[in-house]
Design a protein around this motif. Structure first.
Motif, PDB file in Angstrom:
ATOM      1  N   ASP A   1      43.897  31.388  52.413  1.00 50.43           N
ATOM      2  CA  ASP A   1      44.278  32.367  51.396  1.00 50.43           C
ATOM      3  C   ASP A   1      43.036  33.144  50.955  1.00 50.43           C
ATOM      4  O   ASP A   1      41.927  32.891  51.437  1.00 50.43           O
ATOM      5  CB  ASP A   1      44.955  31.703  50.190  1.00 50.43           C
ATOM      6  CG  ASP A   1      44.122  30.584  49.564  1.00 50.43           C
ATOM      7  OD1 ASP A   1      42.871  30.657  49.639  1.00 50.43           O
ATOM      8  OD2 ASP A   1      44.715  29.646  48.993  1.00 50.43           O
ATOM      9  N   ALA A   2      43.224  34.090  50.032  1.00 52.59           N
ATOM     10  CA  ALA A   2      42.117  34.935  49.582  1.00 52.59           C
ATOM     11  C   ALA A   2      41.024  34.125  48.882  1.00 52.59           C
ATOM     12  O   ALA A   2      39.832  34.392  49.065  1.00 52.59           O
ATOM     13  CB  ALA A   2      42.639  36.024  48.656  1.00 52.59           C
ATOM     14  N   ALA A   3      41.422  33.147  48.081  1.00 57.40           N
ATOM     15  CA  ALA A   3      40.432  32.330  47.372  1.00 57.40           C
ATOM     16  C   ALA A   3      39.570  31.546  48.353  1.00 57.40           C
ATOM     17  O   ALA A   3      38.361  31.393  48.150  1.00 57.40           O
ATOM     18  CB  ALA A   3      41.132  31.387  46.400  1.00 57.40           C
TER      19      ALA A   3
ATOM     20  N   ALA B   1      43.095  35.682  42.115  1.00 57.23           N
ATOM     21  CA  ALA B   1      42.825  34.468  42.890  1.00 57.23           C
ATOM     22  C   ALA B   1      41.324  34.177  42.939  1.00 57.23           C
ATOM     23  O   ALA B   1      40.901  33.019  42.815  1.00 57.23           O
ATOM     24  CB  ALA B   1      43.371  34.620  44.309  1.00 57.23           C
ATOM     25  N   ILE B   2      40.523  35.217  43.096  1.00 53.01           N
ATOM     26  CA  ILE B   2      39.069  35.035  43.138  1.00 53.01           C
ATOM     27  C   ILE B   2      38.552  34.570  41.778  1.00 53.01           C
ATOM     28  O   ILE B   2      37.732  33.646  41.680  1.00 53.01           O
ATOM     29  CB  ILE B   2      38.375  36.337  43.572  1.00 53.01           C
ATOM     30  CG1 ILE B   2      38.734  36.670  45.023  1.00 53.01           C
ATOM     31  CG2 ILE B   2      36.856  36.218  43.410  1.00 53.01           C
ATOM     32  CD1 ILE B   2      38.273  38.039  45.489  1.00 53.01           C
TER      33      ILE B   2
ATOM     34  N   LEU C   1      34.191  30.746  41.141  1.00 50.51           N
ATOM     35  CA  LEU C   1      33.152  30.682  42.165  1.00 50.51           C
ATOM     36  C   LEU C   1      31.829  31.224  41.639  1.00 50.51           C
ATOM     37  O   LEU C   1      31.803  31.992  40.673  1.00 50.51           O
ATOM     38  CB  LEU C   1      33.585  31.513  43.382  1.00 50.51           C
ATOM     39  CG  LEU C   1      34.891  31.083  44.050  1.00 50.51           C
ATOM     40  CD1 LEU C   1      35.346  32.157  45.028  1.00 50.51           C
ATOM     41  CD2 LEU C   1      34.706  29.748  44.762  1.00 50.51           C
ATOM     42  N   PRO C   2      30.714  30.843  42.274  1.00 48.85           N
ATOM     43  CA  PRO C   2      29.433  31.481  41.923  1.00 48.85           C
ATOM     44  C   PRO C   2      29.477  32.960  42.304  1.00 48.85           C
ATOM     45  O   PRO C   2      30.389  33.408  43.005  1.00 48.85           O
ATOM     46  CB  PRO C   2      28.414  30.706  42.759  1.00 48.85           C
ATOM     47  CG  PRO C   2      29.200  30.084  43.864  1.00 48.85           C
ATOM     48  CD  PRO C   2      30.561  29.799  43.309  1.00 48.85           C
TER      49      PRO C   2
ATOM     50  N   GLY D   1      31.700  36.974  36.489  1.00 46.51           N
ATOM     51  CA  GLY D   1      30.338  36.846  36.998  1.00 46.51           C
ATOM     52  C   GLY D   1      30.100  37.465  38.355  1.00 46.51           C
ATOM     53  O   GLY D   1      29.040  37.247  38.965  1.00 46.51           O
ATOM     54  N   HIS D   2      31.049  38.255  38.844  1.00 46.00           N
ATOM     55  CA  HIS D   2      30.916  38.859  40.162  1.00 46.00           C
ATOM     56  C   HIS D   2      30.502  40.326  40.072  1.00 46.00           C
ATOM     57  O   HIS D   2      30.565  40.943  39.006  1.00 46.00           O
ATOM     58  CB  HIS D   2      32.235  38.736  40.932  1.00 46.00           C
ATOM     59  CG  HIS D   2      32.741  37.328  41.040  1.00 46.00           C
ATOM     60  ND1 HIS D   2      31.989  36.315  41.583  1.00 46.00           N
ATOM     61  CD2 HIS D   2      33.921  36.759  40.650  1.00 46.00           C
ATOM     62  CE1 HIS D   2      32.683  35.179  41.541  1.00 46.00           C
ATOM     63  NE2 HIS D   2      33.857  35.423  40.976  1.00 46.00           N
TER      64      HIS D   2
END
Length: 301
Positions: free
Chosen positions: A57-59, A84-85, A90-91, A117-118
């Motif tokens: 999946d996208a994640a 999803a992200i 995620l970092p 944080g992206h």
């Protein structure tokens, strides 16, 4: 040799359709490790055959790569992918949004990703699906300048040029300008072809001499060969998807108070193509609409 090529890095792609699939295939061929996902099992299978690793999946794509390119068919698909992200916690990742959507949709994605944080970049591309297959694309990049500079080698894995347009959203603004011209040139190309054919000139001869003269355009070169054959099945931009792009340009122009009389004149032709069975055909099928209006009927080649 393959091992050396792999050192270029790893990139993820969510959305493996006409454009995203070409990005993935060309990046893999030029030495990048590509991890991708698409909701369509057929697209997943097709890209796996050319060296793309398929995630669940996208994640899962985002968790496996430092950079994710999104090339998606609708704002809803973008919203779901961003969600999803974000939910995966995620970092820091760099998300390169390459689709054509409204500024509002792009900015909403940027805000959500930034809060998580992206880094989000707005990077639509100029070119058709046929051009994407041969890396004949131009990237209109906008957003964080350092991130764009860092990704320059990656961009050149699937395009011929990349331009940093500054503030996030300027990439989309430039894409609207380019697509407005594409909309006009495509219908103008069809109109010229129909005039010549009805006047008794052979379609191939029309193509050869227009491309050799002052009336030529890049859009004519790309779309007129389909008009010559009267065959629009091998779509590089489907009429159904193009309608979304036209709506985006029209609403943007209206919002800033800019008249678009020539583009507006093309809208009924594209709408007629949708209504007469060409939704899944290439946008060059507007030629068939104008032929019908001219009382003409040709065989397909």
């Amino acid at each position: 040799m393959a091992a050396r090529k792999r050192k270029k890095g790893t990139v993820g792609i969510v959305g493996l359709g006409i454009m995203g699939g070409a990005f993935a295939k060309n990046l893999a061929a030029s030495g990048w490790r590509v991890i991708g996902y698409d909701v369509d099992p057929g697209r997943r299978r097709a890209l796996a055959r050319v060296g793309v690793e398929i995630a669940r999946d996208a994640a899962a794509v985002a968790a496996s790569v430092p950079v994710i390119i999104t090339s998606l068919p609708s704002p809803q698909a973008l919203l779901e992918t961003v969600a999803a992200i974000v939910a995966a916690k995620l970092p820091r990742k760099i998300i390169v949004e390459a689709s054509t959507f409204t500024l509002e949709d792009k900015l909403a994605a940027e805000r959500a990703l930034k809060r998580a944080g992206h880094v989000a970049l707005d990077c639509p591309v100029s070119g058709t699906g046929a051009q994407a297959r041969t890396k004949d694309l131009v990237v209109y990049a906008s957003g964080d300048a350092a991130a764009i500079k860092k990704l320059h080698p990656m961009f050149l894995g699937f395009c011929r040029a990349v331009h940093d347009l500054g503030t996030y959203g300027n990439g989309s603004r430039m894409k609207y300008v380019a697509n407005l011209l594409v909309a006009i040139h495509n219908v103008a190309s069809a109109e010229a072809m129909v005039l010549g054919i009805k006047a008794g000139l052979p379609p191939q001869r029309i193509f050869d001499l227009v491309t050799a003269g002052a009336g030529n355009s890049r859009v004519f070169e790309l779309r007129a060969p389909m008009m010559v054959k009267n065959n629009y099945d091998d779509a590089t931009m489907k009429i159904k998807v193009w309608q979304k792009d036209l709506d985006v340009i029209g609403s943007f122009a209206a919002k800033i108070g800019c008249p678009t009389p020539l583009m507006s004149a093309t809208l009924p032709i594209y709408a007629a193509a949708m209504a007469t069975g060409h939704a899944m055909h290439d946008t060059a099928a507007v030629c068939a609409v104008l032929e019908s209006m001219a009382g003409m009927k040709r065989r397909r080649k």
